[in-house]
Design a protein around this motif. Sequence first.
Motif, mmCIF file in Angstrom:
data_model
loop_
_atom_site.group_PDB
_atom_site.id
_atom_site.type_symbol
_atom_site.label_atom_id
_atom_site.label_comp_id
_atom_site.label_asym_id
_atom_site.label_seq_id
_atom_site.Cartn_x
_atom_site.Cartn_y
_atom_site.Cartn_z
ATOM 1 N N LYS A 4 0.850 -1.186 0.000
ATOM 2 C CA LYS A 4 0.000 0.000 0.000
ATOM 3 C C LYS A 4 0.885 1.235 0.000
ATOM 4 O O LYS A 4 1.952 1.240 0.618
ATOM 5 N N ILE A 5 0.437 2.272 -0.693
ATOM 6 C CA ILE A 5 1.167 3.533 -0.696
ATOM 7 C C ILE A 5 0.273 4.634 -0.138
ATOM 8 O O ILE A 5 -0.951 4.559 -0.201
ATOM 9 N N LYS A 6 0.907 5.662 0.401
ATOM 10 C CA LYS A 6 0.180 6.782 0.984
ATOM 11 C C LYS A 6 -0.045 7.848 -0.076
ATOM 12 O O LYS A 6 0.856 8.168 -0.854
ATOM 13 N N ALA A 7 -1.246 8.404 -0.072
ATOM 14 C CA ALA A 7 -1.590 9.502 -0.971
ATOM 15 C C ALA A 7 -2.088 10.672 -0.138
ATOM 16 O O ALA A 7 -2.936 10.504 0.737
ATOM 17 N N ASP A 8 -1.542 11.860 -0.391
ATOM 18 C CA ASP A 8 -1.997 13.082 0.269
ATOM 19 C C ASP A 8 -2.876 13.858 -0.707
ATOM 20 O O ASP A 8 -2.503 14.053 -1.862
ATOM 21 N N ILE A 9 -4.021 14.302 -0.236
ATOM 22 C CA ILE A 9 -4.991 14.982 -1.090
ATOM 23 C C ILE A 9 -4.990 16.464 -0.743
ATOM 24 O O ILE A 9 -5.105 16.841 0.427
ATOM 25 N N TYR A 10 -4.863 17.310 -1.774
ATOM 26 C CA TYR A 10 -4.733 18.749 -1.595
ATOM 27 C C TYR A 10 -5.832 19.502 -2.346
ATOM 28 O O TYR A 10 -6.277 19.079 -3.398
ATOM 29 N N GLU A 11 -6.186 20.649 -1.777
ATOM 30 C CA GLU A 11 -7.078 21.590 -2.438
ATOM 31 C C GLU A 11 -6.221 22.729 -2.969
ATOM 32 O O GLU A 11 -5.343 23.234 -2.266
ATOM 33 N N LYS A 12 -6.472 23.150 -4.198
ATOM 34 C CA LYS A 12 -5.735 24.260 -4.801
ATOM 35 C C LYS A 12 -6.447 25.562 -4.447
ATOM 36 O O LYS A 12 -7.641 25.710 -4.679
ATOM 37 N N ILE A 13 -5.696 26.489 -3.838
ATOM 38 C CA ILE A 13 -6.273 27.762 -3.399
ATOM 39 C C ILE A 13 -5.526 28.903 -4.079
ATOM 40 O O ILE A 13 -4.299 28.969 -4.024
ATOM 41 N N LYS A 14 -6.290 29.790 -4.729
ATOM 42 C CA LYS A 14 -5.701 30.985 -5.344
ATOM 43 C C LYS A 14 -6.091 32.193 -4.519
ATOM 44 O O LYS A 14 -7.257 32.382 -4.189
ATOM 45 N N THR A 15 -5.100 33.010 -4.156
ATOM 46 C CA THR A 15 -5.354 34.221 -3.386
ATOM 47 C C THR A 15 -4.738 35.413 -4.107
ATOM 48 O O THR A 15 -3.674 35.288 -4.728
ATOM 49 N N GLU A 16 -5.406 36.562 -4.022
ATOM 50 C CA GLU A 16 -4.877 37.789 -4.628
ATOM 51 C C GLU A 16 -3.865 38.426 -3.682
ATOM 52 O O GLU A 16 -3.981 38.309 -2.471
ATOM 53 N N ASP A 17 -2.899 39.128 -4.274
ATOM 54 C CA ASP A 17 -1.967 39.869 -3.433
ATOM 55 C C ASP A 17 -2.678 41.091 -2.856
ATOM 56 O O ASP A 17 -3.830 41.386 -3.192
ATOM 57 N N GLU A 18 -2.000 41.818 -1.982
ATOM 58 C CA GLU A 18 -2.619 42.939 -1.274
ATOM 59 C C GLU A 18 -3.138 44.029 -2.195
ATOM 60 O O GLU A 18 -4.112 44.704 -1.903
ATOM 61 N N ARG A 19 -2.488 44.214 -3.340
ATOM 62 C CA ARG A 19 -2.905 45.265 -4.272
ATOM 63 C C ARG A 19 -3.874 44.757 -5.343
ATOM 64 O O ARG A 19 -4.336 45.523 -6.165
ATOM 65 N N GLY A 20 -4.141 43.460 -5.345
ATOM 66 C CA GLY A 20 -5.053 42.899 -6.339
ATOM 67 C C GLY A 20 -4.460 42.792 -7.727
ATOM 68 O O GLY A 20 -5.176 42.682 -8.714
ATOM 69 N N LEU A 21 -3.130 42.827 -7.801
ATOM 70 C CA LEU A 21 -2.471 42.818 -9.102
ATOM 71 C C LEU A 21 -2.088 41.417 -9.589
ATOM 72 O O LEU A 21 -1.809 41.227 -10.758
ATOM 73 N N GLY A 22 -2.065 40.475 -8.701
ATOM 74 C CA GLY A 22 -1.669 39.124 -9.088
ATOM 75 C C GLY A 22 -2.256 38.101 -8.145
ATOM 76 O O GLY A 22 -2.853 38.445 -7.120
ATOM 77 N N THR A 23 -2.086 36.848 -8.498
ATOM 78 C CA THR A 23 -2.588 35.779 -7.641
ATOM 79 C C THR A 23 -1.456 34.846 -7.252
ATOM 80 O O THR A 23 -0.474 34.708 -7.978
ATOM 81 N N LYS A 24 -1.627 34.245 -6.110
ATOM 82 C CA LYS A 24 -0.673 33.271 -5.613
ATOM 83 C C LYS A 24 -1.421 31.950 -5.452
ATOM 84 O O LYS A 24 -2.531 31.909 -4.932
ATOM 85 N N THR A 25 -0.811 30.871 -5.928
ATOM 86 C CA THR A 25 -1.429 29.552 -5.832
ATOM 87 C C THR A 25 -0.738 28.754 -4.735
ATOM 88 O O THR A 25 0.477 28.658 -4.705
ATOM 89 N N THR A 26 -1.551 28.219 -3.828
ATOM 90 C CA THR A 26 -1.029 27.356 -2.770
ATOM 91 C C THR A 26 -1.872 26.092 -2.710
ATOM 92 O O THR A 26 -3.004 26.067 -3.186
ATOM 93 N N LEU A 27 -1.305 25.063 -2.132
ATOM 94 C CA LEU A 27 -2.025 23.817 -1.931
ATOM 95 C C LEU A 27 -2.237 23.605 -0.443
ATOM 96 O O LEU A 27 -1.317 23.782 0.345
ATOM 97 N N SER A 28 -3.447 23.249 -0.080
ATOM 98 C CA SER A 28 -3.794 23.014 1.316
ATOM 99 C C SER A 28 -4.151 21.535 1.490
ATOM 100 O O SER A 28 -5.026 21.024 0.784
ATOM 101 N N LEU A 29 -3.490 20.867 2.434
ATOM 102 C CA LEU A 29 -3.728 19.444 2.672
ATOM 103 C C LEU A 29 -5.135 19.233 3.221
ATOM 104 O O LEU A 29 -5.531 19.844 4.191
ATOM 105 N N LYS A 30 -5.904 18.344 2.553
ATOM 106 C CA LYS A 30 -7.276 18.039 2.982
ATOM 107 C C LYS A 30 -7.335 16.737 3.761
ATOM 108 O O LYS A 30 -8.009 16.645 4.774
#
Length: 107
Positions: A4-30
């Motif tokens: 058996k192997i372990k699998a980690d499941i992530y949600e992709k989250i996009k957030t805007e920077d403080e000025r609203g000029l760009g987005t940052k993509t992060t993964l959050s472990l579910k």
Amino acid sequence: MFNKIKADIYEKIKTEDERGLGTKTTLSLKSSCFGYLDLLGGNDKFVNDKIRKEATHIFICLSKKINELLPSDYININGKFYIILLIDNPVQCNQTEIILKEAGDIE
């Protein structure tokens, strides 16, 4: 018998920077689960007509409970990311089939 192997499941989250000029993509472990990964190829290739994407792998998750899996979530198996295309619990058995596509760059 297979290991058996372990699998980690992530949600992709996009957030805007403080000025609203760009987005940052992060993964959050579910959640995490254990199971088996198999390559779909040749005549066994699975094509899901509903979402019209071609699957490359299937992960058979042996955990009875998985927290709110969604198509478009990501799964990390042995350091490689895949995007979840379809989640199926055939005849309500004690396994969940997760149809995957190699993700490549997740940004």
